[in-house]
Design a protein around this motif. Structure first.
Motif, PDB file in Angstrom:
ATOM      1  N   MET A 105      -1.025   5.708   7.095  1.00 17.47           N
ATOM      2  CA  MET A 105      -1.034   4.520   8.014  1.00 17.47           C
ATOM      3  C   MET A 105       0.016   3.543   7.773  1.00 17.47           C
ATOM      4  SD  MET A 105      -3.459   5.110  10.237  1.00 17.47           S
ATOM      5  CE  MET A 105      -3.161   6.839  10.032  1.00 17.47           C
ATOM      6  N   ASP A 106       0.766   3.366   6.496  1.00 16.07           N
ATOM      7  CA  ASP A 106       1.753   2.396   6.043  1.00 16.07           C
ATOM      8  C   ASP A 106       3.130   2.633   6.426  1.00 16.07           C
ATOM      9  OD1 ASP A 106       1.795   0.191   4.472  1.00 16.07           O
ATOM     10  OD2 ASP A 106       2.225   1.015   2.588  1.00 16.07           O
ATOM     11  N   ALA A 107       3.357   3.441   7.264  1.00 11.58           N
ATOM     12  CA  ALA A 107       4.959   3.575   7.718  1.00 11.58           C
ATOM     13  C   ALA A 107       4.626   4.050   9.110  1.00 11.58           C
ATOM     14  CB  ALA A 107       5.448   4.370   6.793  1.00 11.58           C
ATOM     15  N   GLY A 125      -2.887  -0.655  -5.238  1.00 11.40           N
ATOM     16  CA  GLY A 125      -1.766  -0.625  -6.172  1.00 11.40           C
ATOM     17  C   GLY A 125      -0.401  -0.527  -5.396  1.00 11.40           C
ATOM     18  N   GLU A 126      -0.479  -0.461  -3.856  1.00  8.71           N
ATOM     19  CA  GLU A 126       0.830   0.090  -2.997  1.00  8.71           C
ATOM     20  C   GLU A 126       1.491  -1.305  -3.255  1.00  8.71           C
ATOM     21  OE1 GLU A 126       3.845   0.314  -0.224  1.00  8.71           O
ATOM     22  OE2 GLU A 126       2.388  -1.172  -0.358  1.00  8.71           O
ATOM     23  N   GLU A 127       0.846  -2.668  -3.338  1.00  5.57           N
ATOM     24  CA  GLU A 127       1.715  -3.825  -3.253  1.00  5.57           C
ATOM     25  C   GLU A 127       2.239  -4.253  -4.641  1.00  5.57           C
ATOM     26  OE1 GLU A 127       2.920  -4.729  -0.698  1.00  5.57           O
ATOM     27  OE2 GLU A 127       1.281  -4.478   1.149  1.00  5.57           O
ATOM     28  N   GLY A 128       1.837  -3.494  -5.672  1.00  4.47           N
ATOM     29  CA  GLY A 128       2.424  -3.781  -6.969  1.00  4.47           C
ATOM     30  C   GLY A 128       1.739  -4.910  -7.841  1.00  4.47           C
ATOM     31  N   MET A 172       5.194  -2.262   0.468  1.00  2.00           N
ATOM     32  CA  MET A 172       5.418  -1.600   1.621  1.00  2.00           C
ATOM     33  C   MET A 172       6.482  -2.013   2.488  1.00  2.00           C
ATOM     34  SD  MET A 172       4.352  -2.209   5.204  1.00  2.00           S
ATOM     35  CE  MET A 172       5.338  -3.544   5.880  1.00  2.00           C
ATOM     36  N   LYS A 173       7.241  -1.099   3.184  1.00  2.67           N
ATOM     37  CA  LYS A 173       8.396  -1.468   3.930  1.00  2.67           C
ATOM     38  C   LYS A 173       8.312  -1.049   5.220  1.00  2.67           C
ATOM     39  CE  LYS A 173      10.082  -1.825  -0.520  1.00  2.67           C
ATOM     40  NZ  LYS A 173      10.940  -2.903  -1.194  1.00  2.67           N
ATOM     41  N   LEU A 226      -1.820  -6.278   9.391  1.00  3.60           N
ATOM     42  CA  LEU A 226      -0.441  -5.300   9.837  1.00  3.60           C
ATOM     43  C   LEU A 226      -0.135  -4.327   8.777  1.00  3.60           C
ATOM     44  CD1 LEU A 226       1.911  -4.460  11.516  1.00  3.60           C
ATOM     45  CD2 LEU A 226       3.205  -6.547  10.419  1.00  3.60           C
ATOM     46  N   ASP A 227      -0.396  -4.927   7.190  1.00  6.20           N
ATOM     47  CA  ASP A 227       0.099  -4.229   6.100  1.00  6.20           C
ATOM     48  C   ASP A 227      -1.161  -4.238   5.070  1.00  6.20           C
ATOM     49  OD1 ASP A 227       1.439  -3.005   4.048  1.00  6.20           O
ATOM     50  OD2 ASP A 227       2.460  -4.788   3.746  1.00  6.20           O
ATOM     51  N   VAL A 228      -2.080  -3.149   5.230  1.00  4.56           N
ATOM     52  CA  VAL A 228      -2.260  -2.153   6.216  1.00  4.56           C
ATOM     53  C   VAL A 228      -3.793  -1.864   6.495  1.00  4.56           C
ATOM     54  CG1 VAL A 228      -1.972  -0.312   4.757  1.00  4.56           C
ATOM     55  CG2 VAL A 228      -1.250   0.060   7.235  1.00  4.56           C
ATOM     56  N   LYS A 229      -4.611  -3.048   6.371  1.00  7.18           N
ATOM     57  CA  LYS A 229      -5.904  -2.810   6.831  1.00  7.18           C
ATOM     58  C   LYS A 229      -6.331  -2.385   7.984  1.00  7.18           C
ATOM     59  CE  LYS A 229      -7.809  -5.705   2.754  1.00  7.18           C
ATOM     60  NZ  LYS A 229      -8.348  -6.921   2.256  1.00  7.18           N
ATOM     61  N   ALA A 273      -4.245   5.241   3.552  1.00  4.47           N
ATOM     62  CA  ALA A 273      -4.007   4.055   3.662  1.00  4.47           C
ATOM     63  C   ALA A 273      -4.053   3.175   2.345  1.00  4.47           C
ATOM     64  CB  ALA A 273      -4.704   3.169   5.049  1.00  4.47           C
ATOM     65  N   HIS A 274      -3.455   2.056   2.029  1.00  5.25           N
ATOM     66  CA  HIS A 274      -3.718   1.232   1.116  1.00  5.25           C
ATOM     67  C   HIS A 274      -4.524   0.157   1.418  1.00  5.25           C
ATOM     68  CE1 HIS A 274      -0.802  -2.062   1.588  1.00  5.25           C
ATOM     69  NE2 HIS A 274       0.096  -1.155   2.043  1.00  5.25           N
ATOM     70  N   ILE A 275      -5.289  -0.393   0.423  1.00  2.62           N
ATOM     71  CA  ILE A 275      -6.401  -1.614   0.881  1.00  2.62           C
ATOM     72  C   ILE A 275      -5.971  -2.849   0.092  1.00  2.62           C
ATOM     73  CG2 ILE A 275      -7.980  -0.444   1.992  1.00  2.62           C
ATOM     74  CD1 ILE A 275      -9.662  -0.222  -0.586  1.00  2.62           C
TER      75      ILE A 275
END
Ligand SMILES: [Zn+2]
Length: 460
Positions: free
Chosen positions: A188-190, A159-162, A1-2, A125-128, A102-104
């Motif tokens: 929600m992630d941006a 899997g958003e954070e890799g 996430m960025k 913040l990222d991103v719960k 949103a990714h969890i």
């Protein structure tokens, strides 16, 4: 996430202190808090945790709020411990569904702690925060007997954070597109609302992302003994090619989104920067202003153009041998709509040496920008004015989120978080990641009102 990248657009100020608030919580705030705490406290790291556990917990929340079991699914590859939650709030079907995303997964686990007016914890913040707000919003709407004019689809993904074994959004698109197909996505992630100098200053909406592509520059040579060097040396040729690349700037090119960004950033700036931002947002942008802004900051520069930069280097095989090969990795971030082939051709031309082969390492996943005209932006403008009365600034992010896969699949994406972040206090992925307690509750209210606004009852 960025999601924080674009925020650095603005100049630094001192971090304000925040008063502790201890008012009794409303039932809606209490529910939003409970869901948030539960979600933060579940370990959802890709390696040691499980998003299935979190997905099941959030599914139970929705079932308890009255969702029919058939509309709440926890799904993913059979052999994975990281499943996703997909739920559908059925509407009248007057309009095409909207996907709320949103990714969890998180980088590593932490426990929720409330202290001095902040929620601390990995994922706050990222991103719960966004994931919890979406669950709380749908539960609240269901309990209120709300009837949207379209289906509202919730996807909480892995899997958003890799760190996970796969990417949830990619998997859903490939295997269950029908479950998440939508007119557009609210991610929600941006796209954060931003606190600047202690004040709620503006809300950003991520309407585009730059496109990632990686090339390899490679030179081969017969080599030989280092005691008998020749002028034709793989390392020298590669170094010369990289020298030419370093001196090159891709042409500047504003799009609808970056033009709007600079136009709206301008009044928040001062002096030459403010003047230049206004000048570049005009239909015929001022090239001297583009130059000055590009020189002033890599973040401004990246808004104007495709960028390519050498990131890795390899070459030679022994200290006493002429190198038989030398190679460099060049990572590019293309403006949306730029064909990968064009960038490759430009690299070949700039390198200007047929001995240097330019090949694609990781192909681009094209990611078209979302429209700035239309109901999504209208609803965001309306709710932002009503609740906060601050400017809405569309942005093109220089990094990438999961929104990229959806954009690539033809579904427009708007990054719209509800929770204010302080420009001078970005801690995503840090051990002390945090958000303001009141900012969280206000974010829950914002998203609740936004979801209503895009599904029929936002009012004007
Ligand atoms: Zn993220």
């Amino acid at each position: 996430m960025k999601r924080a990248c674009v925020l650095a657009f603005l100049i630094s100020f001192n971090v304000p202190l925040r008063a502790q608030t201890r008012a009794p919580l409303s039932p809606n705030d209490q529910r939003a808090r409970d869901i948030f705490e539960q979600l933060i406290n579940i370990n959802t790291t890709g390696s040691s945790g499980s998003t299935t556990v979190a997905s099941n917990a959030m599914a139970k929340r929705l079932l308890d709020a009255g969702f029919p079991p058939g509309d709440v699914q926890v799904i993913g590859p059979a052999d994975s411990k990281n499943h996703n939650l997909v739920a559908r709030f059925r509407g009248t079907g007057t309009q095409k569904p909207i996907l709320l995303l949103a990714h969890i997964d998180v980088v590593d686990p932490f426990t929720l702690l409330e202290r001095d007016g902040f929620f601390y914890g990995r994922g706050t913040l990222d991103v719960k925060d966004g994931a919890a707000i979406l669950v709380a919003t749908l539960a609240r709407l269901k309990q209120e007997g709300y009837r949207p004019n379209r289906d509202l689809i919730l996807a909480l993904t892995t899997g958003e954070e890799g760190g996970s074994d796969y990417n949830g959004v990619q998997w859903l698109l490939a295997n269950h597109r029908d479950l998440i197909d939508a007119a557009y996505v609210i991610n929600m992630d941006a796209g954060d609302p931003v606190i600047l100098n202690g004040k709620r200053a503006f809300r950003s909406v991520q309407a585009a992302e730059k496109v990632y592509v990686t090339f390899k520059l490679e030179v081969h040579n017969p080599g030989g003994h280092s005691s008998l060097p020749t002028k034709d040396n793989a390392i020298y040729r590669l170094a010369a090619a990289l020298g030419r690349l370093s001196a090159y700037d891709f042409p500047s090119q504003l799009n609808e989104i970056t033009r709007a960004s600079f136009a709206k950033w301008s009044p928040l700036q001062q002096g030459q920067i403010a003047t230049d931002m206004a000048a570049v947002s005009r239909p015929t942008p001022d090239t001297a202003a583009i130059r000055r802004l590009s020189d002033a900051s890599p973040l401004y520069n990246a808004q104007f153009r495709t960028t390519c930069v050498a990131t890795q280097l390899a070459g030679g095989h022994a200290e006493n041998a002429l190198p038989q090969s030398a190679s460099a990795t060049v990572n590019c971030r293309m403006l949306p709509g730029t064909p990968q082939d064009d960038v490759q051709r430009t690299l070949v031309r700039v390198v200007a040496d047929t001995a240097v082969a330019v090949s694609v390492v990781q192909p681009a996943v094209p990611s078209p920008a979302a429209a700035l005209q239309g109901e999504a932006m209208d609803a965001i403008e309306r709710v932002t004015k009503r609740l906060w009365n601050i400017p809405v600034i569309p942005v093109m992010e220089t990094g990438a989120t999961d929104g990229l896969y959806l954009r690539n699949a033809g579904i427009p994406v708007y990054g719209v978080s509800g929770v204010f972040v302080d420009i001078n206090d970005i801690r995503a992925h840090g051990r002390d990641e945090r958000i303001g307690v009141q900012d969280y509750y206000d974010g829950a209210e914002y998203i609740y009102q936004l979801v209503k606004a895009v599904s029929g009852s936002g009012g004007r």
